[in-house]
Write an enzyme that holds these catalytic residues in place. Structure first.
Site, PDB file in Angstrom:
ATOM      1  N   LYS A 177     -35.020 -37.522 -37.864  1.00  0.00           N
ATOM      2  CA  LYS A 177     -34.897 -38.300 -39.097  1.00  0.00           C
ATOM      3  C   LYS A 177     -34.983 -39.799 -38.800  1.00  0.00           C
ATOM      4  O   LYS A 177     -35.569 -40.554 -39.570  1.00  0.00           O
ATOM      5  CB  LYS A 177     -33.586 -37.967 -39.819  1.00  0.00           C
ATOM      6  N   VAL A 205     -25.463 -32.563 -47.521  1.00  0.00           N
ATOM      7  CA  VAL A 205     -25.702 -32.445 -48.961  1.00  0.00           C
ATOM      8  C   VAL A 205     -25.224 -31.066 -49.417  1.00  0.00           C
ATOM      9  O   VAL A 205     -25.703 -30.047 -48.913  1.00  0.00           O
ATOM     10  CB  VAL A 205     -27.203 -32.609 -49.289  1.00  0.00           C
TER      11      VAL A 205
HETATM   12  P1  NAP Z   1     -34.945 -27.232 -47.183  1.00  0.00           P
HETATM   13  O1  NAP Z   1     -34.363 -26.554 -48.368  1.00  0.00           O
HETATM   14  O2  NAP Z   1     -35.107 -26.464 -45.929  1.00  0.00           O
HETATM   15  O3  NAP Z   1     -36.314 -27.894 -47.599  1.00  0.00           O
HETATM   16  C1  NAP Z   1     -37.210 -28.414 -46.660  1.00  0.00           C
HETATM   17  C2  NAP Z   1     -38.542 -28.608 -47.339  1.00  0.00           C
HETATM   18  O4  NAP Z   1     -39.471 -29.152 -46.397  1.00  0.00           O
HETATM   19  C3  NAP Z   1     -39.155 -27.305 -47.850  1.00  0.00           C
HETATM   20  O5  NAP Z   1     -39.879 -27.561 -49.011  1.00  0.00           O
HETATM   21  C4  NAP Z   1     -40.089 -26.909 -46.708  1.00  0.00           C
HETATM   22  O6  NAP Z   1     -41.159 -26.073 -47.121  1.00  0.00           O
HETATM   23  C5  NAP Z   1     -40.601 -28.272 -46.318  1.00  0.00           C
HETATM   24  N1  NAP Z   1     -41.113 -28.281 -44.946  1.00  0.00           N
HETATM   25  C6  NAP Z   1     -40.415 -28.185 -43.797  1.00  0.00           C
HETATM   26  N2  NAP Z   1     -41.245 -28.211 -42.747  1.00  0.00           N
HETATM   27  C7  NAP Z   1     -42.505 -28.334 -43.239  1.00  0.00           C
HETATM   28  C8  NAP Z   1     -43.793 -28.409 -42.670  1.00  0.00           C
HETATM   29  N3  NAP Z   1     -43.981 -28.383 -41.345  1.00  0.00           N
HETATM   30  N4  NAP Z   1     -44.866 -28.511 -43.499  1.00  0.00           N
HETATM   31  C9  NAP Z   1     -44.706 -28.524 -44.837  1.00  0.00           C
HETATM   32  N5  NAP Z   1     -43.497 -28.472 -45.440  1.00  0.00           N
HETATM   33  C10 NAP Z   1     -42.416 -28.362 -44.649  1.00  0.00           C
HETATM   34  O7  NAP Z   1     -34.053 -28.484 -46.764  1.00  0.00           O
HETATM   35  P2  NAP Z   1     -33.287 -29.562 -47.647  1.00  0.00           P
HETATM   36  O8  NAP Z   1     -31.865 -29.475 -47.283  1.00  0.00           O
HETATM   37  O9  NAP Z   1     -33.689 -29.473 -49.062  1.00  0.00           O
HETATM   38  O10 NAP Z   1     -33.859 -30.901 -47.011  1.00  0.00           O
HETATM   39  C11 NAP Z   1     -34.811 -31.701 -47.711  1.00  0.00           C
HETATM   40  C12 NAP Z   1     -34.819 -33.092 -47.126  1.00  0.00           C
HETATM   41  O11 NAP Z   1     -33.512 -33.651 -47.210  1.00  0.00           O
HETATM   42  C13 NAP Z   1     -35.203 -33.141 -45.644  1.00  0.00           C
HETATM   43  O12 NAP Z   1     -35.971 -34.298 -45.433  1.00  0.00           O
HETATM   44  C14 NAP Z   1     -33.850 -33.251 -44.947  1.00  0.00           C
HETATM   45  O13 NAP Z   1     -33.949 -33.862 -43.689  1.00  0.00           O
HETATM   46  C15 NAP Z   1     -33.113 -34.135 -45.941  1.00  0.00           C
HETATM   47  N6  NAP Z   1     -31.649 -34.053 -45.822  1.00  0.00           N
HETATM   48  C16 NAP Z   1     -31.017 -32.877 -46.130  1.00  0.00           C
HETATM   49  C17 NAP Z   1     -29.630 -32.813 -45.989  1.00  0.00           C
HETATM   50  C18 NAP Z   1     -28.851 -31.571 -46.337  1.00  0.00           C
HETATM   51  O14 NAP Z   1     -27.636 -31.515 -46.017  1.00  0.00           O
HETATM   52  N7  NAP Z   1     -29.448 -30.583 -46.991  1.00  0.00           N
HETATM   53  C19 NAP Z   1     -28.912 -33.944 -45.523  1.00  0.00           C
HETATM   54  C20 NAP Z   1     -29.614 -35.121 -45.240  1.00  0.00           C
HETATM   55  C21 NAP Z   1     -30.985 -35.170 -45.407  1.00  0.00           C
HETATM   56  P3  NAP Z   1     -41.000 -24.467 -47.119  1.00  0.00           P
HETATM   57  O15 NAP Z   1     -40.097 -24.133 -48.278  1.00  0.00           O
HETATM   58  O16 NAP Z   1     -42.385 -23.982 -47.308  1.00  0.00           O
HETATM   59  O17 NAP Z   1     -40.403 -24.093 -45.802  1.00  0.00           O
END
Ligand code: NAP
Length: 344
Positions: A177, A205
């Site tokens: 990140k 989150v």
């Molecule tokens: P998530 O539900 O796993 O979503 C990740 C997303 O990224 C999905 O749409 C996934 O697509 C896509 N993705 C991952 N690798 C990819 C690749 N190589 N090519 C294309 N698409 C890809 O995770 P999330 O928790 O919502 O996280 C979303 C964002 O928030 C991320 O940037 C994460 O670092 C950030 N974030 C999350 C948290 C947390 O606690 N959840 C905290 C801080 C920051 P698929 O569905 O097709 O796999």
């Protein structure tokens, strides 16, 4: 707060619409009357979003981008939009290869999005990037009593350490990140595109998301982090190592404000409600859901909050006017959603 981008009928591109955070980001823009185009890796993901966001079908459109890192992969997706919200990035803590599975998609994916925008759509004035508090914290310092993290801090982990096979996936994820966010700011400094970027830096989150329920074995990383507390698999209260949370609905709101605010150009914002411990979360669940008391670990009920670092959310409160839901609201609403899923 001067506004640059707001407007019913404007279109934003959200990358990775199938994600837990993205589902709420979609909602926040759709509710305000924006059209949202979102990238997904396949048709099946698009169909799921059509179900989870069925009441907004006339505002939604899709672009298939099979992999974030494909050179020129976002060229078509960025055409015709007014702004971009880049959320897609791998958030997994156990991988085979830190560089291949975490660092490269995070960094190259971010750069590919920026390059496609610069090449194909000079009308885009703002790209908001979902970074993370992981890009700020120095995890090797542990709980760091007395320290206050602000937007001036950067995760100091080096690429060599992050890519090393012996480095835990969690450490490498955090580094992914910070590398991606830095790469984005460097890109803008070097290439002087028509757009500015704003980074949001949320810690863990939690909270209910309108992502289509994927099954308990396929929850995203932060949802699974809470579900393990109520599904009977945690025999004791887990040790807390990341002392900050935000409700996913507040994080989504922050994306809209970061997108619309002229003054947010070039800024990063810690998007954090406050500190938490798993003990506090277990206390909330046991108090509010008596039917779950048998499976939620008891630990030391009411234990004093430990002497650990503080995550300063003053900048986003002042500059974007953000207010945040409490830990209790976030946890109660999330557990209620889990219970609905269990019934279904
Ligand atoms: P998530 O539900 O796993 O979503 C990740 C997303 O990224 C999905 O749409 C996934 O697509 C896509 N993705 C991952 N690798 C990819 C690749 N190589 N090519 C294309 N698409 C890809 O995770 P999330 O928790 O919502 O996280 C979303 C964002 O928030 C991320 O940037 C994460 O670092 C950030 N974030 C999350 C948290 C947390 O606690 N959840 C905290 C801080 C920051 P698929 O569905 O097709 O796999």
């Amino acid at each position: 707060m001067a506004s640059i981008n707001s407007g019913v009928g404007k279109t934003v591109l959200v990358t990775g619409g199938s994600g837990y955070v993205a589902a709420e980001v979609l909602n926040s823009f759709l509710i305000r009357g924006y059209n949202v185009k979102t990238t997904v890796r396949n048709e099946a993901s698009a169909e799921k979003i059509k179900k989870s966001h069925a009441k907004y079908l006339d505002q939604l459109s899709f672009a298939i981008v099979k992999d974030l890192q494909l050179p020129g992969g976002h060229d078509e997706a960025v055409k015709g939009v007014d702004g971009v919200i880049h959320t897609a990035s791998p958030f997994v803590l156990q991988v085979e290869d830190n560089a291949r599975d975490l660092l490269e998609p995070a960094v190259n994916g971010t750069l590919e999005v920026l390059k496609s925008v610069q090449k194909n759509n000079p009308a885009v004035k703002r790209v908001v990037i979902t970074s993370s508090f992981a890009a700020i914290i120095d995890i090797f310092q542990g709980p760091r009593p007395g320290y206050t993290y602000t937007e001036k801090d950067w995760n100091p982990t080096t690429y060599d350490v992050a890519a090393n096979p012996s480095t835990p996936g969690g450490v490498s994820y955090c580094a992914s990140k910070s590398f991606a966010e830095k790469a984005a700011f460097d890109y803008v400094a070097e290439h002087n595109p028509n757009f500015t970027i704003t980074a949001l830096n949320p810690p863990m989150v939690y909270g209910p998301s309108s992502v289509l329920f994927p099954g308990f074995d396929k929850l995203n990383t932060s949802s699974a982090d809470i579900y393990r507390l109520i599904n009977g698999t945690s025999s004791s209260v887990p040790e807390t190592s990341f002392f900050g949370f935000v409700d996913v609905r507040d994080l989504a709101e922050a994306h809209v404000r970061a997108y619309e605010s002229e003054d947010a150009a070039g800024q990063r914002y810690i998007t954090c409600s406050g500190g938490y411990t798993y003990q506090q979360i277990c206390d909330v669940i046991r108090a509010e859901f008596p039917g779950k008391r048998d499976v939620v670990p008891e630990g030391n009920v009411g234990e004093k909050y430990p002497d650990v670092y503080v995550v300063d959310n003053g900048k986003i409160r002042r500059e974007l006017g953000m207010e945040f839901r409490s830990l209790k609201t976030c946890v109660v609403d999330m557990v209620e959603q889990f219970i609905e899923y269990e019934k279904a």
